[in-house]
Design a protein around this motif. Structure first.
Motif, mmCIF file in Angstrom:
data_model
loop_
_atom_site.group_PDB
_atom_site.id
_atom_site.type_symbol
_atom_site.label_atom_id
_atom_site.label_comp_id
_atom_site.label_asym_id
_atom_site.label_seq_id
_atom_site.Cartn_x
_atom_site.Cartn_y
_atom_site.Cartn_z
ATOM 1 N N ALA A 7 -3.705 -5.076 25.606
ATOM 2 C CA ALA A 7 -2.498 -5.618 25.558
ATOM 3 C C ALA A 7 -1.782 -5.440 24.152
ATOM 4 O O ALA A 7 -0.406 -5.491 24.271
ATOM 5 N N LEU A 29 1.815 -7.296 31.947
ATOM 6 C CA LEU A 29 3.161 -7.786 31.259
ATOM 7 C C LEU A 29 3.593 -8.988 32.145
ATOM 8 O O LEU A 29 3.937 -8.771 33.290
ATOM 9 N N TYR A 84 11.070 -6.810 26.443
ATOM 10 C CA TYR A 84 9.837 -7.373 26.135
ATOM 11 C C TYR A 84 10.147 -8.443 25.232
ATOM 12 O O TYR A 84 10.966 -8.240 24.416
ATOM 13 N N THR A 138 -0.010 -1.618 24.084
ATOM 14 C CA THR A 138 1.140 -1.528 25.278
ATOM 15 C C THR A 138 2.185 -2.570 24.952
ATOM 16 O O THR A 138 3.005 -2.363 25.820
ATOM 17 N N SER A 139 1.996 -3.409 23.846
ATOM 18 C CA SER A 139 3.281 -4.149 23.490
ATOM 19 C C SER A 139 3.889 -3.759 22.239
ATOM 20 O O SER A 139 4.897 -4.113 21.894
ATOM 21 N N ILE A 141 1.192 -2.958 32.162
ATOM 22 C CA ILE A 141 1.568 -2.835 30.916
ATOM 23 C C ILE A 141 2.112 -1.398 30.613
ATOM 24 O O ILE A 141 1.957 -0.568 31.339
ATOM 25 N N ASN A 189 2.838 -9.317 27.284
ATOM 26 C CA ASN A 189 1.153 -8.957 27.626
ATOM 27 C C ASN A 189 0.437 -10.003 27.409
ATOM 28 O O ASN A 189 0.307 -10.492 26.581
#
Lengths: 232, 119
Positions: free
Chosen positions: A149, A65, B2, A152-153, A90, A70
């Motif tokens: 990627a 990350l 995020y 885990t996003s 991640i 990611n």
């Protein structure tokens, strides 16, 4: 250029909780983040831990990350991030040390969708012919490198670690739409489980994160439609 | 946090508005059902209670949530059933926000004076 690198570190044998470690070093704008991490590990602090193998965006080891998104550390350049770089492991998988996470749940989800060729017919004398048009249907999903990627996003995966996740669905798509394969029903049955395909809420983080430019949400929707029309 | 893009925020707002509306609906049904106790029952007292300004602001948010949730729902249907929907999901989301504003602002115009003027 001078870069300021913040890394979220955690050593379960010594630390109660993760902490941010800061490093200042010289880097070229064309350096990759992996080069920066190597510089830190080799010249400044040998205890820093992370996975890397091929370093050329194909082995899928170094998904991290980085600055809130990611990516593969070996594909993102310093000049694309600027002088301030933040690196975290991640999300959604247990951190084992620093940037290393336990990938087993990820691979379990991958194995669950039977990601291998299934066809019990005797092999023909020449080849199992497939037209270029039929091959094209699943071309995108052959490109997955299992870096995690995408999975885990995914906001759904963060809160429900039992969700199979985008990577598993991408690899199911690879075989479901292969004209030579006969295991689609079995795979769709797996994906139809409560923690399967239908957990996808189309947040598109997976599509944005994929270092191989697989249009992940698009292929997930294709599998959803396939399952829907087969049941109907 | 995020750093997701349009799709992530569309999802977050859809979930928040969905949960909020589900809770509101529960409250609403309980509330209206008090009518069965007749004019002497608790219904009128609750109604007067809900006429206070914080609940009117809440009502405004309910309306905005309904508009957003409905139109983003249409966006999701388009994405689920067409390939082009997935391609243009970003612009579609801005469209959803625009429609929410276009319908929401006149509602604001109507309700704001009621909030501050009593009525």
């Amino acid at each position: 250029m001078q870069v300021n690198v913040k890394i979220k570190r955690f050593n379960p044998e010594a630390d109660k909780r993760p902490y941010w470690a800061e490093y200042q070093l010289e880097a070229r704008p064309t350096d990759r983040v992996l080069d920066v991490l190597n510089e830190i590990k080799w010249e400044m602090d040998g205890s820093l831990s992370y996975r890397r193998s091929c370093a050329h965006g194909i082995c899928g080891s170094d998904a991290m990350l980085i600055n809130g998104v990611n990516r593969l550390a070996c594909k993102i350049l310093v000049k694309d991030l600027g002088a301030d770089i933040r690196v975290e492991p991640i999300r959604g998988l247990t951190v084992q040390k620093d940037l290393i996470v336990d990938m087993e749940p990820f691979f379990d989800a991958y194995k669950a969708v039977l990601p291998f060729f299934i066809n019990d017919d005797p092999a023909p004398a020449a080849e199992r012919y497939q037209s270029p048009e039929d091959r094209e249907i699943f071309d995108d999903t052959t490109k997955c490198i299992l870096c995690a990627a995408c999975t885990t996003s995914c906001p759904v995966f963060w809160t429900n670690g039992r969700y199979l996740g985008p990577a598993a669905i991408v690899n199911a798509h690879r075989f479901i739409f292969d004209s030579r394969d006969q295991g689609a029903d079995e795979r769709l049955q797996v994906l139809n489980q409560p923690n399967g395909l239908w957990r996808c809420r189309t947040a598109y983080n997976c599509t944005e994160a994929c270092p191989r430019d697989i249009p992940i949400t698009k292929v997930i929707e294709e599998v959803k439609r396939e399952l829907l029309w087969r049941r109907a | 946090m995020y750093r997701g893009r349009e799709g992530q925020w569309a999802f977050v707002l859809h979930r928040l508005s969905g949960v909020a509306l589900a809770l509101y609906l529960l409250l609403h049904v309980l509330d209206i059902s008090l009518v069965m106790y007749g004019p002497e029952g608790p219904f009128n007292a609750f109604l007067a209670f809900y006429h206070q300004w914080p609940f009117r602001v809440g009502l405004l948010m309910v309306i905005v949530a309904v508009i957003y949730h409905a139109f983003n729902g249409l966006r999701i249907i388009i994405m689920d059933f067409t390939d082009w929907g997935v391609k243009v999901q970003g612009p579609l989301w801005y469209g959803v926000l625009a429609v929410t504003a276009v319908i929401g602002i006149p509602v604001l115009w109507k309700i704001l004076p009621e909030i501050f003027g009593g009525a």
